[in-house]
Write a protein that holds these residues in place. Structure first.
Motif, PDB file in Angstrom:
ATOM      1  N   SER A  84       0.841  -1.196   0.000  1.00  0.00           N
ATOM      2  CA  SER A  84       0.000   0.000   0.000  1.00  0.00           C
ATOM      3  C   SER A  84       0.874   1.243   0.000  1.00  0.00           C
ATOM      4  CB  SER A  84      -0.952   0.005   1.195  1.00  0.00           C
ATOM      5  OG  SER A  84      -0.232  -0.059   2.417  1.00  0.00           O
ATOM      6  N   LEU A  85       0.357   2.324  -0.541  1.00  0.00           N
ATOM      7  CA  LEU A  85       1.082   3.585  -0.603  1.00  0.00           C
ATOM      8  C   LEU A  85       0.104   4.753  -0.685  1.00  0.00           C
ATOM      9  CD1 LEU A  85       2.030   4.461  -4.170  1.00  0.00           C
ATOM     10  CD2 LEU A  85       1.580   2.058  -3.722  1.00  0.00           C
ATOM     11  N   VAL A  86       0.615   5.936  -0.359  1.00  0.00           N
ATOM     12  CA  VAL A  86      -0.153   7.175  -0.476  1.00  0.00           C
ATOM     13  C   VAL A  86       0.650   8.137  -1.341  1.00  0.00           C
ATOM     14  CG1 VAL A  86      -1.221   9.121   0.709  1.00  0.00           C
ATOM     15  CG2 VAL A  86      -1.212   6.873   1.792  1.00  0.00           C
ATOM     16  N   VAL A  87       0.032   8.652  -2.391  1.00  0.00           N
ATOM     17  CA  VAL A  87       0.654   9.641  -3.263  1.00  0.00           C
ATOM     18  C   VAL A  87      -0.036  10.979  -3.022  1.00  0.00           C
ATOM     19  CG1 VAL A  87       1.134  10.338  -5.641  1.00  0.00           C
ATOM     20  CG2 VAL A  87       1.173   7.905  -5.023  1.00  0.00           C
ATOM     21  N   THR A  88       0.757  12.027  -2.774  1.00  0.00           N
ATOM     22  CA  THR A  88       0.200  13.377  -2.668  1.00  0.00           C
ATOM     23  C   THR A  88       0.752  14.191  -3.834  1.00  0.00           C
ATOM     24  OG1 THR A  88       1.996  13.999  -1.163  1.00  0.00           O
ATOM     25  CG2 THR A  88      -0.097  13.333  -0.181  1.00  0.00           C
ATOM     26  N   GLU A  89      -0.149  14.842  -4.545  1.00  0.00           N
ATOM     27  CA  GLU A  89       0.244  15.686  -5.671  1.00  0.00           C
ATOM     28  C   GLU A  89      -0.288  17.089  -5.403  1.00  0.00           C
ATOM     29  OE1 GLU A  89       0.717  14.866 -10.340  1.00  0.00           O
ATOM     30  OE2 GLU A  89      -1.368  14.934  -9.685  1.00  0.00           O
ATOM     31  N   GLY A  90       0.620  18.010  -5.050  1.00  0.00           N
ATOM     32  CA  GLY A  90       0.230  19.375  -4.714  1.00  0.00           C
ATOM     33  C   GLY A  90       0.465  20.320  -5.873  1.00  0.00           C
ATOM     34  N   TYR A  91      -0.401  21.324  -5.978  1.00  0.00           N
ATOM     35  CA  TYR A  91      -0.338  22.292  -7.078  1.00  0.00           C
ATOM     36  C   TYR A  91      -0.010  23.664  -6.480  1.00  0.00           C
ATOM     37  CZ  TYR A  91      -2.822  18.345  -8.997  1.00  0.00           C
ATOM     38  OH  TYR A  91      -3.193  17.069  -9.362  1.00  0.00           O
ATOM     39  N   TYR A  92       1.163  24.186  -6.831  1.00  0.00           N
ATOM     40  CA  TYR A  92       1.691  25.393  -6.209  1.00  0.00           C
ATOM     41  C   TYR A  92       1.692  26.544  -7.206  1.00  0.00           C
ATOM     42  CZ  TYR A  92       3.361  22.150  -2.634  1.00  0.00           C
ATOM     43  OH  TYR A  92       3.424  21.192  -1.651  1.00  0.00           O
ATOM     44  N   VAL A 123      -4.536  19.989  -3.436  1.00  0.00           N
ATOM     45  CA  VAL A 123      -3.772  18.745  -3.377  1.00  0.00           C
ATOM     46  C   VAL A 123      -4.699  17.586  -3.732  1.00  0.00           C
ATOM     47  CG1 VAL A 123      -2.415  17.205  -1.894  1.00  0.00           C
ATOM     48  CG2 VAL A 123      -2.356  19.677  -1.511  1.00  0.00           C
ATOM     49  N   ASP A 124      -4.159  16.591  -4.412  1.00  0.00           N
ATOM     50  CA  ASP A 124      -4.862  15.322  -4.612  1.00  0.00           C
ATOM     51  C   ASP A 124      -4.145  14.250  -3.811  1.00  0.00           C
ATOM     52  OD1 ASP A 124      -6.896  16.174  -6.290  1.00  0.00           O
ATOM     53  OD2 ASP A 124      -5.706  15.876  -8.109  1.00  0.00           O
ATOM     54  N   ILE A 165      -6.541  20.302   0.754  1.00  0.00           N
ATOM     55  CA  ILE A 165      -6.082  21.694   0.741  1.00  0.00           C
ATOM     56  C   ILE A 165      -4.588  21.781   1.028  1.00  0.00           C
ATOM     57  CG2 ILE A 165      -6.357  23.971   1.816  1.00  0.00           C
ATOM     58  CD1 ILE A 165      -9.246  23.192   2.435  1.00  0.00           C
ATOM     59  N   THR A 166      -4.135  21.036   2.014  1.00  0.00           N
ATOM     60  CA  THR A 166      -2.728  21.085   2.400  1.00  0.00           C
ATOM     61  C   THR A 166      -2.140  19.682   2.432  1.00  0.00           C
ATOM     62  OG1 THR A 166      -3.239  20.904   4.762  1.00  0.00           O
ATOM     63  CG2 THR A 166      -3.121  23.137   3.821  1.00  0.00           C
ATOM     64  N   LYS A 176      -3.575  14.565   7.465  1.00  0.00           N
ATOM     65  CA  LYS A 176      -4.434  14.285   6.308  1.00  0.00           C
ATOM     66  C   LYS A 176      -4.035  12.971   5.652  1.00  0.00           C
ATOM     67  CE  LYS A 176      -7.612  15.151   3.253  1.00  0.00           C
ATOM     68  NZ  LYS A 176      -9.053  15.097   3.602  1.00  0.00           N
ATOM     69  N   ILE A 177      -2.750  12.676   5.609  1.00  0.00           N
ATOM     70  CA  ILE A 177      -2.301  11.401   5.047  1.00  0.00           C
ATOM     71  C   ILE A 177      -2.868  10.236   5.855  1.00  0.00           C
ATOM     72  CG2 ILE A 177      -0.261   9.941   4.701  1.00  0.00           C
ATOM     73  CD1 ILE A 177       1.272  12.427   3.879  1.00  0.00           C
TER      74      ILE A 177
END
Length: 268
Positions: A200-208, A219-220, A239-240, A245-246
């Motif tokens: 299992s893994l968590v990917v965070t993709e933030g838009y700056y 963020v997704d 949002i952050t 949040k993770i």
């Protein structure tokens, strides 16, 4: 020309079983499921055939490359146990487990495709034999997340593991990349998740935005879990980027990950 009202033709019209056609939606659902299964099994079969073609000449060369007249020494090999993999998602498996009331479920993927680093990191149609989806839109004026979820089933655990590896590799390929607008950046982070799954893994993709040090454009969060030949992909906007949040997005999928034990290998 015979009279269509005579006794013979009348019997053709009145005798025989009554046909009740399936609803169009059910016909499409069964057709989609059969198409996915046939395509996935054909792909797996093609790889197996290629391995046989490659292995055969090697065996011939090995036998012809020795002058020793003595018979080959027999070696004892342990054959791996045969495993029977589910090829259909059980009807009683709740894909919406853990979601807020009112979540919508269907036989269509909640996440059809996932693009990371300008690559198709996940495609619910690629080699899958069955899929199910759920979408939770959250209640107005609450902090309930909007969430999309796909449970994808593959011919075996190797195909499922490849799907997860492709997603992970895509996410890791661009820790930071130029965004759609000048000055914008997209930052992608991959963390191991703490879920009761094979992986299992968590990917965070933030838009700056231009010059921002925090994801002002959102963020997704992508949570991925695999058990056996099943892969769960969940996307939640945020949002952050923070550790709490993770953890929250992992908590959202805990119940359905637990139900995925149904896809663990079963000895044949």
């Amino acid at each position: 020309m015979p009279d269509l009202n005579d006794e013979l033709f009348s019997s053709f019209r009145t005798e025989g079983p009554t046909v009740n056609p399936l609803p169009a939606a059910e016909v499409r659902r069964r057709g989609d499921r059969m198409r996915r299964r046939n395509n996935a099994l054909a792909a797996v079969g093609g790889v197996a055939a290629a391995l046989v073609v490659i292995a055969a000449p090697v065996a011939v060369i090995t036998q012809q490359g020795t002058d020793d007249p003595s018979p080959p020494v027999a070696t004892q090999t342990t054959e791996a146990p045969r495993v029977s993999w589910l090829q259909e998602i059980p009807a009683d498996l709740d894909v919406a487990a853990g979601l807020a009331a009112g979540a919508e479920t269907s036989d269509e993927p909640g996440v059809s495709q996932l693009t990371l680093c300008d690559q198709t990191a996940f495609d619910a149609e690629r080699q899958t034999v069955d899929v199910a989806g759920a979408v939770s839109r959250g209640r107005p004026n609450t902090d309930e997340s909007v969430l999309s979820r796909t449970l994808a089933l593959y011919p075996d655990d190797a195909a499922a593991a490849t799907a997860v590896a492709d997603l992970r590799d895509a996410a890791r390929s661009c820790p930071s990349a130029a965004g759609a607008a000048d000055g914008d950046t997209t930052r992608t982070r991959v963390d191991n998740a703490q879920l009761a799954a094979d992986e299992s893994l968590v990917v965070t993709e933030g838009y700056y935005g231009d010059g921002d040090d925090y994801p002002s454009l959102g963020v997704d969060y992508v949570v991925v879990a695999r058990t056996g030949n099943a892969v769960l992909v969940t996307v939640t906007p945020g949002i952050t980027v923070d550790d709490q949040k993770i953890q929250d997005v992992q908590d959202d999928v805990t119940d359905v990950v637990s139900a995925m034990k149904a896809f663990s290998p079963e000895p044949d």
